[in-house]
Design an enzyme around this catalytic site. Structure first.
Site, PDB file in Angstrom:
ATOM      1  N   CYS A   1       0.746  -1.125   0.138  1.00  0.00           N
ATOM      2  CA  CYS A   1      -0.059   0.087   0.079  1.00  0.00           C
ATOM      3  C   CYS A   1       0.938   1.272  -0.020  1.00  0.00           C
ATOM      4  CB  CYS A   1      -0.722   0.036   1.199  1.00  0.00           C
ATOM      5  SG  CYS A   1      -1.669  -1.540   1.380  1.00  0.00           S
TER       6      CYS A   1
ATOM      7  N   ARG B   1       3.240   1.441  -7.296  1.00  0.00           N
ATOM      8  CA  ARG B   1       3.324   0.365  -6.464  1.00  0.00           C
ATOM      9  C   ARG B   1       2.258  -0.273  -6.633  1.00  0.00           C
ATOM     10  NH1 ARG B   1       6.108   1.821  -1.441  1.00  0.00           N
ATOM     11  NH2 ARG B   1       4.640   0.692  -0.179  1.00  0.00           N
TER      12      ARG B   1
ATOM     13  N   TRP C   1      -3.319  -1.899  -1.688  1.00  0.00           N
ATOM     14  CA  TRP C   1      -3.086  -3.082  -2.394  1.00  0.00           C
ATOM     15  C   TRP C   1      -3.757  -4.397  -1.622  1.00  0.00           C
ATOM     16  CZ3 TRP C   1      -1.416  -5.323  -7.026  1.00  0.00           C
ATOM     17  CH2 TRP C   1      -0.964  -6.612  -6.972  1.00  0.00           C
TER      18      TRP C   1
ATOM     19  N   ASN D   1      -0.139  -0.393   5.963  1.00  0.00           N
ATOM     20  CA  ASN D   1       0.630  -0.900   5.164  1.00  0.00           C
ATOM     21  C   ASN D   1       1.079  -2.025   6.110  1.00  0.00           C
ATOM     22  OD1 ASN D   1       1.840  -2.040   2.853  1.00  0.00           O
ATOM     23  ND2 ASN D   1       3.425  -0.470   2.665  1.00  0.00           N
ATOM     24  N   GLY D   2       0.857  -3.375   5.561  1.00  0.00           N
ATOM     25  CA  GLY D   2       1.495  -4.575   6.430  1.00  0.00           C
ATOM     26  C   GLY D   2       0.638  -5.410   6.468  1.00  0.00           C
TER      27      GLY D   2
ATOM     28  N   GLU E   1      12.705 -22.229 -16.141  1.00  0.00           N
ATOM     29  CA  GLU E   1      12.443 -20.942 -15.505  1.00  0.00           C
ATOM     30  C   GLU E   1      13.773 -20.025 -15.873  1.00  0.00           C
ATOM     31  OE1 GLU E   1       9.901 -19.499 -14.957  1.00  0.00           O
ATOM     32  OE2 GLU E   1      10.939 -17.541 -13.755  1.00  0.00           O
TER      33      GLU E   1
ATOM     34  N   LYS F   1      13.518 -16.787 -18.340  1.00  0.00           N
ATOM     35  CA  LYS F   1      13.953 -15.500 -18.000  1.00  0.00           C
ATOM     36  C   LYS F   1      14.809 -14.935 -18.872  1.00  0.00           C
ATOM     37  CE  LYS F   1      11.408 -14.319 -14.865  1.00  0.00           C
ATOM     38  NZ  LYS F   1      10.560 -15.233 -15.391  1.00  0.00           N
TER      39      LYS F   1
ATOM     40  N   GLU G   1      12.960 -14.020 -22.506  1.00  0.00           N
ATOM     41  CA  GLU G   1      12.114 -13.061 -22.523  1.00  0.00           C
ATOM     42  C   GLU G   1      12.449 -11.658 -22.242  1.00  0.00           C
ATOM     43  OE1 GLU G   1       8.888 -12.873 -19.500  1.00  0.00           O
ATOM     44  OE2 GLU G   1      10.128 -13.966 -17.876  1.00  0.00           O
TER      45      GLU G   1
ATOM     46  N   HIS H   1      19.203 -38.017 -25.831  1.00  0.00           N
ATOM     47  CA  HIS H   1      17.847 -38.235 -26.516  1.00  0.00           C
ATOM     48  C   HIS H   1      17.798 -36.960 -27.529  1.00  0.00           C
ATOM     49  CE1 HIS H   1      16.698 -41.553 -24.200  1.00  0.00           C
ATOM     50  NE2 HIS H   1      17.017 -40.587 -23.306  1.00  0.00           N
TER      51      HIS H   1
ATOM     52  N   LYS I   1       2.493  -7.814 -19.120  1.00  0.00           N
ATOM     53  CA  LYS I   1       2.447  -8.355 -17.636  1.00  0.00           C
ATOM     54  C   LYS I   1       1.486  -9.343 -17.371  1.00  0.00           C
ATOM     55  CE  LYS I   1       3.889  -8.979 -13.583  1.00  0.00           C
ATOM     56  NZ  LYS I   1       5.175  -9.853 -13.430  1.00  0.00           N
TER      57      LYS I   1
HETATM   58  C1  AGP Z   1       7.015 -14.696 -16.551  1.00  0.00           C
HETATM   59  O1  AGP Z   1       7.963 -14.044 -16.372  1.00  0.00           O
HETATM   60  C2  AGP Z   1       6.142 -14.219 -17.836  1.00  0.00           C
HETATM   61  N1  AGP Z   1       5.866 -12.711 -17.540  1.00  0.00           N
HETATM   62  C3  AGP Z   1       4.820 -14.947 -17.965  1.00  0.00           C
HETATM   63  O2  AGP Z   1       5.220 -16.298 -18.383  1.00  0.00           O
HETATM   64  C4  AGP Z   1       3.668 -15.155 -16.795  1.00  0.00           C
HETATM   65  O3  AGP Z   1       4.197 -16.111 -15.856  1.00  0.00           O
HETATM   66  C5  AGP Z   1       2.428 -15.910 -17.540  1.00  0.00           C
HETATM   67  O4  AGP Z   1       1.952 -15.026 -18.547  1.00  0.00           O
HETATM   68  C6  AGP Z   1       1.391 -16.379 -16.177  1.00  0.00           C
HETATM   69  O5  AGP Z   1       1.013 -15.043 -15.680  1.00  0.00           O
HETATM   70  P1  AGP Z   1       0.160 -15.106 -14.462  1.00  0.00           P
HETATM   71  O6  AGP Z   1       1.177 -15.874 -13.472  1.00  0.00           O
HETATM   72  O7  AGP Z   1      -0.314 -13.767 -14.124  1.00  0.00           O
HETATM   73  O8  AGP Z   1      -0.801 -16.119 -14.774  1.00  0.00           O
END
Ligand code: AGP
Length: 611
Positions: free
Chosen positions: A2, A27, A75, A99-100, A484, A488, A491, A507, A606
């Site tokens: 928050c 934020r 938030w 906040n907390g 993962e 990272k 992307e 394989h 996002k």
């Molecule tokens: C991860 O770094 C990406 N931004 C993307 O793969 C993300 O994890 C995916 O779109 C799922 O989003 P969500 O967790 O909000 O459902």
């Protein structure tokens, strides 16, 4: 997290407060509000769900004014986004913002209700102001009532209080949630973060944990809640520009969020673990022993990084709870007409709670009678509202498109869920459960250690930033972390990277190995260690470049020490959290060196709310 802004001074404060909230919008928030003591010495409070524009339009109809007040962007952590749950919360002459996370709010709420108090919100914050009211009625001393109230709270808080009976004062306090005091010759400011007050002052004092500050129009007094001692700190001059300030001095939101992970992990487990009894409880999950014993299959469904968290959970749940676990990409699950019934627990995982494919998968489960639950970071999001129960990660708003703190808090939430399941069904003895909790309590410290020295990772980024392909290899619960790490890198740096189960090398992927292919290997002590060493030797025999994250200590077999990053030993099920950190940092530093838009990488959003 928050956003908090408080003001007391000689000028009209309304616009100062609203402007301060605007500077904290980055934020992330879902509701807002303001409280001021007007010229008539009456408290005026206006709140609204949604964004600041909504609050400002309400203020046209319900204007507030005055020279003392507080404002807040929420938030949501307890209670979904709504005007009722928005701050400030009022009781008697007090208006309070927070906040907390107050861990013992439910117990305090019950006590207050037993004394006849009626609550109008679902928040832990309203419990604080109601408790303050009761303490004040008992001792009839504002400052002592504040001290008594704060000492009864467990958890984290940054609070600012306005009292219409004492319009020449602001009171604030903090414990494990940031709060700063700023000032000029004619005004004092309180804020959860520097950007809110930068246009007015660069002179600040950072409050310490368990300190309360009593602010008047002519000065302030900082007092310890522990022993009552007074502190007169030397003010600090903030030299950040406003943009830097939004990122708390970090160059990018992603880097800030990487370093917020120890705190986010603590907030996540403290919202469901009683650290004294080492009991795990999920008040909003709507799951009990009877349901768990009925379940014969768990379907974990998610996208992207959240899918990788689901893959880790498969290893954990099957090992600790001895239940069959399937993991699906949401986009595939929703279109393959899955076999589901009331013996299936469908658990979807989503940071945003808005991902279209994950929402569709959840609907598929609901339509087919599965028991549907969600792990979500955004309170009140679509998925949180559709599911029949929720576990919230408390990562706070994640601004960078590349998910970091949301991922590690998902891993922690899944770890806690597995621990809860094993405890409820008796799959693990009590002492094992307590060990699981103790391992988790020790995790943030191990995370801090990794984050404290990243020189090796920065050196790797400088050396390998121009390579065209990367391969990430691992086994067991670290295999999803290889996936993962590759995600990272690709992307945010746009380098092609692929994660693979190391056992699959022969394989196919081994055909890729040559001097142009850096291979990131993840290994920890245990039954898979020697197999990983064999994979490393296969790579080296073909002139591949080995970079290793290795738990415990370096191994000569792997190669030179500078190609090895040491991970502090931890339990098998928490090592994925630790191994994620250097991979996040490697991707970050490579991307920065390549000049890509780290927080907003090309073509990505996002939250993928469309199919
Ligand atoms: C991860 O770094 C990406 N931004 C993307 O793969 C993300 O994890 C995916 O779109 C799922 O989003 P969500 O967790 O909000 O459902």
């Amino acid at each position: 997290m928050c956003g908090i802004v408080g003001y007391i001074g000689s000028d009209e404060g309304r616009d100062i407060l609203i402007d301060g909230l605007r500077r904290l919008e980055y934020r992330g928030y879902d509701s807002a509000g303001i409280a001021m003591v007007g010229p008539d010495s009456r408290l005026q409070i206006v709140r609204c769900e949604g964004k600041l524009n909504g609050l400002e339009s309400k203020l046209k109809d319900f204007p507030v004014s005055g020279t003392v007040g507080v404002a807040h962007t929420r938030w949501a952590t307890h209670g979904r986004p709504s005007e009722q749950n928005a701050h400030p919360h009022r009781c008697g002459p007090f208006a309070l913002v927070h906040n907390g996370i107050i861990e013992n709010y439910a117990v305090l709420k019950e006590q207050l209700q037993a004394n006849g108090h009626c609550f109008s919100s679902q928040t832990d914050t309203e419990v604080i102001v109601a408790l303050l009211c009761r303490e004040w009625e008992e001792v009839n001393d504002y400052e002592q009532a504040v001290r008594n109230t704060l000492k009864k709270l467990k958890g984290s808080y940054a609070v600012v209080i306005v009292n219409e009976l004492e319009p020449d004062r602001l009171v604030a306090a903090r414990k494990e949630s940031p709060l700063i005091l700023g000032f000029t010759e004619k005004a004092f400011f309180l804020a959860s973060d520097v950007p809110a007050i930068l246009p007015y002052t660069r002179q600040v004092v950072y409050l310490n944990d368990e300190e309360v500050v009593f602010v008047s129009r002519s000065g302030y007094r900082i007092e310890s809640l522990v022993d009552g001692s007074l502190r007169a700190p030397v003010p600090h001059r903030v030299d950040w520009d406003p943009i830097m300030a939004e990122k708390a001095g970090y160059k990018h939101f992603m880097l800030k969020e990487i370093y917020e992970q120890p705190r986010a992990v603590i907030d996540t487990f403290r919202s469901v673990v009683d650290l004294e009894t080492k009991q795990v409880s999920f008040p909003e999950l709507n799951v009990d022993k009877a349901l768990l014993e009925k379940i014969d299959r768990v379907c974990l469904v998610a996208c992207g990084t959240s899918y990788h968290a689901a893959l880790v959970a498969k290893y954990m749940l099957e090992s600790l709870c001895r239940v069959t676990v399937e993991v699906d990409l949401a986009s595939e699950f929703r279109s393959r007409d899955p076999v589901l019934d009331d013996k299936v627990l469908l658990l979807v995982i989503s940071q945003s709670g808005e991902t279209a494919d994950t929402r569709a998968a959840l609907k598929e489960g609901l339509d087919k009678g599965a028991h549907c639950r969600a792990i979500v970071n955004v309170v009140g999001s679509s998925i949180a509202r559709m599911a029949q129960g929720v576990i919230y990660t408390h990562a706070g708003p994640e601004i960078g498109v590349a998910s970091t703190k949301a991922f590690t808090t998902q891993l922690v939430a899944l770890y806690l869920f597995a621990t809860y399941w094993a405890a409820e069904t008796g799959r693990l003895p009590r002492e094992k459960i307590e060990q699981c909790i103790q391992d988790l309590v020790e995790l943030p410290g191990k995370m801090e250690k990794i984050l404290s020295d990243t020189s090796t990772i920065s050196a790797w980024a400088r050396k390998y930033k121009d390579f065209k392909d990367f391969l990430y290899l691992a086994r067991g619960a670290l295999y999803p972390i290889a996936l993962e790490g590759a995600l990272k890198l690709k992307e945010i740096s746009y380098i092609h990277a692929e994660g693979y189960a190391a056992g699959e090398m022969k394989h196919g992927p081994i055909a890729l190995i040559d001097v142009e292919m850096p291979v990131m290997v993840l290994l920890r002590q245990g039954p898979l260690f020697e197999k990983m060493i064999s994979n490393i030797q296969e790579v080296k025999a073909r002139d591949g470049i080995i970079l290793a994250l290795i738990e415990g200590e370096p191994s000569e077999i792997i190669g030179p020490a500078e190609n090895q990053f040491i991970i502090h030993p931890s339990s098998e099920w928490l090592s994925p959290v630790l191994f994620s950190l250097p991979l996040q940092l490697l991707a970050y530093h490579v991307a920065v060196l390549r000049g890509t838009d780290v927080d907003q990488p090309r073509n990505l959003a996002k939250s993928v709310t469309v199919e």
